[in-house]
Design a protein around this motif. Structure first.
Motif, mmCIF file in Angstrom:
data_model
loop_
_atom_site.group_PDB
_atom_site.id
_atom_site.type_symbol
_atom_site.label_atom_id
_atom_site.label_comp_id
_atom_site.label_asym_id
_atom_site.label_seq_id
_atom_site.Cartn_x
_atom_site.Cartn_y
_atom_site.Cartn_z
ATOM 1 N N VAL A 73 0.845 -1.188 0.000
ATOM 2 C CA VAL A 73 0.000 0.000 0.000
ATOM 3 C C VAL A 73 0.881 1.238 0.000
ATOM 4 N N ALA A 74 0.730 2.073 -1.035
ATOM 5 C CA ALA A 74 1.471 3.325 -1.128
ATOM 6 C C ALA A 74 0.515 4.486 -0.919
ATOM 7 N N GLY A 75 1.038 5.611 -0.451
ATOM 8 C CA GLY A 75 0.211 6.778 -0.209
ATOM 9 C C GLY A 75 0.690 7.975 -1.008
ATOM 10 N N VAL A 76 -0.204 8.567 -1.784
ATOM 11 C CA VAL A 76 0.150 9.751 -2.558
ATOM 12 C C VAL A 76 0.540 10.868 -1.590
ATOM 13 N N GLY A 77 1.719 11.430 -1.786
ATOM 14 C CA GLY A 77 2.203 12.484 -0.905
ATOM 15 C C GLY A 77 3.061 11.961 0.231
ATOM 16 N N ASN A 78 2.958 10.668 0.525
ATOM 17 C CA ASN A 78 3.753 10.075 1.605
ATOM 18 C C ASN A 78 4.773 9.066 1.089
ATOM 19 N N THR A 79 4.578 8.579 -0.121
ATOM 20 C CA THR A 79 5.472 7.571 -0.677
ATOM 21 C C THR A 79 6.151 8.135 -1.920
ATOM 22 N N SER A 80 7.467 8.199 -1.895
ATOM 23 C CA SER A 80 8.208 8.696 -3.049
ATOM 24 C C SER A 80 8.555 7.548 -3.987
ATOM 25 N N LEU A 81 8.989 7.900 -5.181
ATOM 26 C CA LEU A 81 9.416 6.889 -6.139
ATOM 27 C C LEU A 81 10.612 6.118 -5.598
ATOM 28 N N ALA A 82 11.495 6.807 -4.884
ATOM 29 C CA ALA A 82 12.649 6.137 -4.277
ATOM 30 C C ALA A 82 12.190 5.134 -3.218
ATOM 31 N N ASP A 83 11.149 5.482 -2.466
ATOM 32 C CA ASP A 83 10.598 4.562 -1.461
ATOM 33 C C ASP A 83 10.071 3.298 -2.127
#
Length: 269
Positions: free
Chosen positions: A227-237
């Motif tokens: 689960v990724a979050g827009v604004g909280n998860t970067s492409l590097a993450d």
């Protein structure tokens, strides 16, 4: 001919019984009777609390449609491999992984031929009980430390005609990584697989990049939902998370549109 027909029926029944989370009618009735005779705690979930917690997976209308679609995709993928254990994690905090785990469990519970166990395995910051509105009681850490049995810590939570089994978290632990890799954890997972053999088991794990907790437990899981979050998860993450997930089967990646500011998590901001 009668003997051949009988043999075919037995083979079909045996094949259906090997699929986790679904049973033929007779077996499913036996399982439910067995669970009703057990000493699991029974609770009724409060619809108002679920609404405030943004839990909509128990609804069959528009609000829960997104999770119904996710449910179908995940179950189809798991049934192909006869998988039972599904772990849910995120790259970082505040991505909505616990919310997704709860909603997915509630959605699966609405299927008449499915049973689901939701396990809060985020030992550092357990949130499942808070989302569901459960009262304090023994949890998974009590089982690992030998203060409670699996049946004493597990409860059946009902909303409408549906119910889910829940093994909630208890007090936060600073030794999460050690517990994840421990023999006690292995014993508990074997017990869960045995006692809840007809259930899809959803594990709410910690964020994967905030420690080695998830890396320690992943070899014991069969499938993973990220689960990724827009604004909280970067492409590097995402790239870093994918490196750690190479040895597990990722059935889906969910992207949540998170708008609120992320709270402190494990001392991180």
């Amino acid at each position: 001919m009668d003997s051949i027909k009988h043999a075919v029926e037995l083979a079909r029944a045996a094949e259906a019984a090997t699929t986790p989370g679904t049973l033929p009618n007779a077996a499913r009735q036996d399982f439910r009777s067995e669970m009703q005779d057990s000493k699991l705690r029974e609770v009724r979930l409060n619809p108002d609390h679920l609404e405030k917690s943004r839990l909509v997976g128990h609804k069959s209308k528009d609000d829960g449609r997104y999770y119904d679609m996710l449910r179908t995709e995940v179950l189809q993928e798991m049934d192909k491999k006869s998988w039972q254990f599904l772990s849910i994690t995120s790259p970082t905090a505040a991505c909505g992984k616990s919310l997704t785990a709860c909603n997915l469990a509630l959605s699966i519970a609405r299927l008449p031929e499915r049973s689901v166990l939701l396990v809060d395995l985020d030992l550092r910051k357990p949130m499942v009980a808070n989302y569901l509105g459960l009262q304090d009681g023994p949890g998974i850490l009590d089982v690992l430390e030998g203060r409670a049995t699996l049946s004493a810590a597990t409860l059946r939570a009902s909303i409408g005609p549906s119910s889910i089994f829940v093994l909630p978290g208890s007090t936060p632990s600073s030794n999460s990584s050690e517990w994840m890799a421990s023999q006690s954890m292995g014993t508990l997972l074997h017990a869960i697989k045995r006692e809840f053999r007809s259930c899809i088991v959803i594990f709410d794990l910690p964020p994967i990049l905030l420690g080695d907790d998830v890396i320690s437990i992943l070899p014991r899981m069969e499938a993973t939902l990220l689960v990724a979050g827009v604004g909280n998860t970067s492409l590097a993450d995402m790239r870093e998370s994918q490196k750690h997930l190479q040895r597990t089967s990722v059935v889906r990646v969910v992207v949540n549109k998170v708008t609120e500011a992320p709270p402190a998590y494990y001392g991180y901001y």
